[in-house]
Scaffold this motif. Sequence first.
Motif, PDB file in Angstrom:
ATOM      1  N   ASN A  12       0.838  -1.200   0.000  1.00  0.00           N
ATOM      2  CA  ASN A  12       0.000   0.000   0.000  1.00  0.00           C
ATOM      3  C   ASN A  12       0.873   1.250   0.000  1.00  0.00           C
ATOM      4  O   ASN A  12       1.109   1.861   1.034  1.00  0.00           O
ATOM      5  N   TRP A  13       1.333   1.624  -1.168  1.00  0.00           N
ATOM      6  CA  TRP A  13       2.213   2.785  -1.304  1.00  0.00           C
ATOM      7  C   TRP A  13       1.769   3.714  -2.432  1.00  0.00           C
ATOM      8  O   TRP A  13       2.209   4.854  -2.509  1.00  0.00           O
ATOM      9  N   GLN A  14       0.907   3.244  -3.309  1.00  0.00           N
ATOM     10  CA  GLN A  14       0.588   3.935  -4.553  1.00  0.00           C
ATOM     11  C   GLN A  14      -0.061   5.298  -4.308  1.00  0.00           C
ATOM     12  O   GLN A  14      -0.725   5.524  -3.309  1.00  0.00           O
ATOM     13  N   ARG A  15       0.126   6.173  -5.254  1.00  0.00           N
ATOM     14  CA  ARG A  15      -0.305   7.576  -5.194  1.00  0.00           C
ATOM     15  C   ARG A  15      -1.696   7.775  -4.587  1.00  0.00           C
ATOM     16  O   ARG A  15      -1.894   8.627  -3.739  1.00  0.00           O
ATOM     17  N   TRP A  16      -2.667   7.003  -5.046  1.00  0.00           N
ATOM     18  CA  TRP A  16      -4.048   7.179  -4.571  1.00  0.00           C
ATOM     19  C   TRP A  16      -4.451   6.113  -3.577  1.00  0.00           C
ATOM     20  O   TRP A  16      -5.595   6.055  -3.156  1.00  0.00           O
ATOM     21  N   GLY A  17      -3.526   5.220  -3.199  1.00  0.00           N
ATOM     22  CA  GLY A  17      -3.831   4.111  -2.304  1.00  0.00           C
ATOM     23  C   GLY A  17      -3.944   2.816  -3.082  1.00  0.00           C
ATOM     24  O   GLY A  17      -3.919   2.789  -4.312  1.00  0.00           O
ATOM     25  N   TYR A  18      -4.066   1.736  -2.355  1.00  0.00           N
ATOM     26  CA  TYR A  18      -4.084   0.394  -2.941  1.00  0.00           C
ATOM     27  C   TYR A  18      -5.323   0.209  -3.823  1.00  0.00           C
ATOM     28  O   TYR A  18      -6.445   0.385  -3.370  1.00  0.00           O
ATOM     29  N   TYR A  20      -6.521   1.999  -6.263  1.00  0.00           N
ATOM     30  CA  TYR A  20      -7.266   3.203  -6.611  1.00  0.00           C
ATOM     31  C   TYR A  20      -6.635   3.816  -7.846  1.00  0.00           C
ATOM     32  O   TYR A  20      -5.412   3.947  -7.930  1.00  0.00           O
ATOM     33  N   ASN A  29       1.961   7.748  -2.088  1.00  0.00           N
ATOM     34  CA  ASN A  29       0.932   8.425  -1.303  1.00  0.00           C
ATOM     35  C   ASN A  29       1.532   8.802   0.051  1.00  0.00           C
ATOM     36  O   ASN A  29       1.900   7.920   0.826  1.00  0.00           O
ATOM     37  N   GLN A  31       0.284   9.589   2.735  1.00  0.00           N
ATOM     38  CA  GLN A  31      -0.432   8.995   3.866  1.00  0.00           C
ATOM     39  C   GLN A  31       0.231   7.682   4.297  1.00  0.00           C
ATOM     40  O   GLN A  31       0.166   7.297   5.454  1.00  0.00           O
ATOM     41  N   PHE A  32       0.889   7.017   3.342  1.00  0.00           N
ATOM     42  CA  PHE A  32       1.524   5.733   3.620  1.00  0.00           C
ATOM     43  C   PHE A  32       3.042   5.826   3.589  1.00  0.00           C
ATOM     44  O   PHE A  32       3.724   4.811   3.683  1.00  0.00           O
TER      45      PHE A  32
END
Length: 135
Positions: A12-18, A20, A29, A31-32
């Motif tokens: 779970n690292w992707q720009r918009w979340g896992y 998304y 992202n 947040q992560f």
Amino acid sequence: YGLTDALVIWHNWQRWGYDYRLPEIYPPNPQFGTEAEMQDLIKACRDAEVPVALHDNYIDYYPDATGFSFRDTIAFGADGVPVRAWLNEGRDAQSYRYRSDCIEPILKDNLRKIRDGLHPSAYFIDGWSSVRPYD
């Protein structure tokens, strides 16, 4: 603890979340973990000689992603219906399969950004090993 071999796969690292807005995965992202924090994580793994891989996916193309187009990017079955991929039930979002001639430019762009920005020592591409080939 006796652990001698390890591999980190960071999902779970992707720009918009896992899962998304795939394939829009870069930058990370915050947040992560910010880009700098991801670089620190990868460096710590390299220093410990532990391969670290980032989760990526080229089976699912979500309609809310930039560049999504049924006409230009999505595979259709012989029945003329778009080929569905993963249904993200958590946000009620249906993804679709890429047209096979549309994946390469997106994949290369993402891999270049990840290589240049983060330098992971391994890579994890979800789905391709478990999905049947398709036209």
